[in-house]
Design an enzyme around this catalytic site. Sequence first.
Site, PDB file in Angstrom:
ATOM      1  N   PHE A   1      12.982  -2.734  -3.604  1.00  0.00           N
ATOM      2  CA  PHE A   1      12.057  -2.896  -2.473  1.00  0.00           C
ATOM      3  C   PHE A   1      10.639  -2.972  -3.006  1.00  0.00           C
ATOM      4  O   PHE A   1      10.180  -2.062  -3.703  1.00  0.00           O
ATOM      5  CB  PHE A   1      12.160  -1.747  -1.460  1.00  0.00           C
ATOM      6  CG  PHE A   1      11.228  -1.955  -0.292  1.00  0.00           C
ATOM      7  CD1 PHE A   1      11.605  -2.776   0.775  1.00  0.00           C
ATOM      8  CD2 PHE A   1       9.965  -1.385  -0.268  1.00  0.00           C
ATOM      9  CE1 PHE A   1      10.729  -3.000   1.841  1.00  0.00           C
ATOM     10  CE2 PHE A   1       9.095  -1.613   0.795  1.00  0.00           C
ATOM     11  CZ  PHE A   1       9.480  -2.420   1.848  1.00  0.00           C
TER      12      PHE A   1
ATOM     13  N   ASP B   1       7.018  -0.997 -10.773  1.00  0.00           N
ATOM     14  CA  ASP B   1       6.536  -0.626  -9.438  1.00  0.00           C
ATOM     15  C   ASP B   1       6.690   0.892  -9.287  1.00  0.00           C
ATOM     16  O   ASP B   1       7.794   1.396  -9.084  1.00  0.00           O
ATOM     17  CB  ASP B   1       7.359  -1.385  -8.394  1.00  0.00           C
ATOM     18  CG  ASP B   1       6.961  -1.063  -6.953  1.00  0.00           C
ATOM     19  OD1 ASP B   1       6.203  -0.096  -6.741  1.00  0.00           O
ATOM     20  OD2 ASP B   1       7.428  -1.774  -6.041  1.00  0.00           O
TER      21      ASP B   1
ATOM     22  N   LYS C   1       1.067   4.459  -2.085  1.00  0.00           N
ATOM     23  CA  LYS C   1       1.591   5.654  -1.423  1.00  0.00           C
ATOM     24  C   LYS C   1       0.831   6.956  -1.750  1.00  0.00           C
ATOM     25  O   LYS C   1      -0.166   7.237  -1.130  1.00  0.00           O
ATOM     26  CB  LYS C   1       3.090   5.785  -1.680  1.00  0.00           C
ATOM     27  CG  LYS C   1       3.903   4.693  -0.950  1.00  0.00           C
ATOM     28  CD  LYS C   1       5.341   5.094  -0.661  1.00  0.00           C
ATOM     29  CE  LYS C   1       5.967   4.177   0.375  1.00  0.00           C
ATOM     30  NZ  LYS C   1       6.605   2.969  -0.148  1.00  0.00           N
TER      31      LYS C   1
HETATM   32  C1  LIG Z   1       6.586   1.522   0.041  1.00  0.00           C
HETATM   33  C2  LIG Z   1       6.812   0.670  -1.139  1.00  0.00           C
HETATM   34  C3  LIG Z   1       6.172  -0.566  -1.281  1.00  0.00           C
HETATM   35  C4  LIG Z   1       5.330  -1.165  -0.193  1.00  0.00           C
HETATM   36  O1  LIG Z   1       4.186  -0.421   0.063  1.00  0.00           O
HETATM   37  P1  LIG Z   1       3.347  -0.702   1.394  1.00  0.00           P
HETATM   38  O2  LIG Z   1       2.147   0.169   1.251  1.00  0.00           O
HETATM   39  O3  LIG Z   1       4.233  -0.333   2.549  1.00  0.00           O
HETATM   40  O4  LIG Z   1       3.009  -2.146   1.416  1.00  0.00           O
HETATM   41  C5  LIG Z   1       6.364  -1.262  -2.455  1.00  0.00           C
HETATM   42  N1  LIG Z   1       7.128  -0.780  -3.444  1.00  0.00           N
HETATM   43  C6  LIG Z   1       7.754   0.402  -3.337  1.00  0.00           C
HETATM   44  C7  LIG Z   1       8.563   0.910  -4.480  1.00  0.00           C
HETATM   45  C8  LIG Z   1       7.623   1.167  -2.190  1.00  0.00           C
HETATM   46  O5  LIG Z   1       8.283   2.319  -2.076  1.00  0.00           O
END
Ligand SMILES: *Cc1c(COP(=O)(O)O)cnc(C)c1O
Length: 404
Positions: free
Chosen positions: A138, A225, A254
């Site tokens: 994701f 990521d 986050k």
């Molecule tokens: C939440 C998340 C995203 C997206 O972040 P947003 O601030 O909602 O755009 C991307 N990568 C990972 C691993 C995430 O957990």
Amino acid sequence: MTAANPLIEASSPHVMNTYGRLPIALSHGQGCRVWDVNGKEYLDALGGIAVNTLGHNHPQLVPALQDQIGKLIHSCNYYHVPLQEALAKKLVELSGMTNVFFCSTGLEANEAALKLARKFGHDKGIERPEIVVYEKAFHGRSIATLSATGNPKVQAGFGPLVEGFIRVPINNIDSLKAATEGNPNVVAVFFEAIQGEGGVNAMHLDYLRDVRALCNERDWLMMVDEVQCGMGRTGKWFAHQWAGVVPDVMPLAKGLGSGVPVGAVVAGPKAAQIFQPGNHGTTFGGNPLAMRAGVETIRIMEADGLLENAARVGAHLSQGLAAALSAELASGAVREIRGQGLMIGVDLAKPCGALVQQCADQGLLISVTADTVIRLVPPLIMTEDEADEVISILCPLVKQLLQA
Ligand SMILES: *Cc1c(COP(=O)(O)O)cnc(C)c1O
């Protein structure tokens, strides 16, 4: 503290219908506790989805943000923003990387990473760069990041997807090699060190080292990521650090601002000079309020030993869950309890979305992801007593669900 306010209801008829929301509206919080508009108290084991690093109403963060709001909320990237340099310097020090671009969200950080990878390719004369991504990944919900995401539900209805991605399973270096065999257009490998939305699936440390070696050998960017698993959640600043490797590109968001929207892309020497003036930018990125939130979050995490706390309380929570669910683990009704530090997944042998409301009714906030995985990503200030409370509310409900 607050009585029911008839003007605030747990419904939102004019807000676009993008989320399956619980009939709860939160009003305020303190530490790992939050209260809804009717005064009901909850223990927060979700932390706004791994965002509220310092919990709620932190006694040092709040005055620092108030101070910043009184000085300057937003300036503009036409000018130098000294707080950007302060936060960048700190992230560079913690990551062993070299330069940072600031944005406001996770998808934006990932979008910047994807642009870096493509331009890295173009700068080498690769006209149609391709990026390796993973099953169950994701990375966000922009058109490019949802294309990189490995979840058909996220992509449904939004085709045509962005091209230039090669998808492989996690933790299989032979699959990675086979999928890229003889392909001169590959420029990067892009993955979460621990998949969050995909069900708390960790990349094995050996795999991370193998990917690092392959990226070195083939001159690819290793792009990790860390939007969800980074910022101390696993007990190290960044989850990939457990493998002793350093990526070339690392998106963050986050937990970085403890609730204030802050995103960042940290780059190592191979990627730090790719963007030149005019290549990339964003209006809100790196604004003084966001940067102050990042600087203060890290300062408080260091002062209060929150990495150590995440590791210790996380281990306590995992062990407590395993003990309370030992019979279910033995029978296979609970498939696995996994994760690291305060990023924990409890994988059940059946769908368990109903637990979210059941836990909330009992005063506990959690989430369920990938249908069968209870995900716990609480504030990093959580105590062992609070972890015990999570176990005592959650586990009886899990047993009940499994028996139904
Ligand atoms: C939440 C998340 C995203 C997206 O972040 P947003 O601030 O909602 O755009 C991307 N990568 C990972 C691993 C995430 O957990």
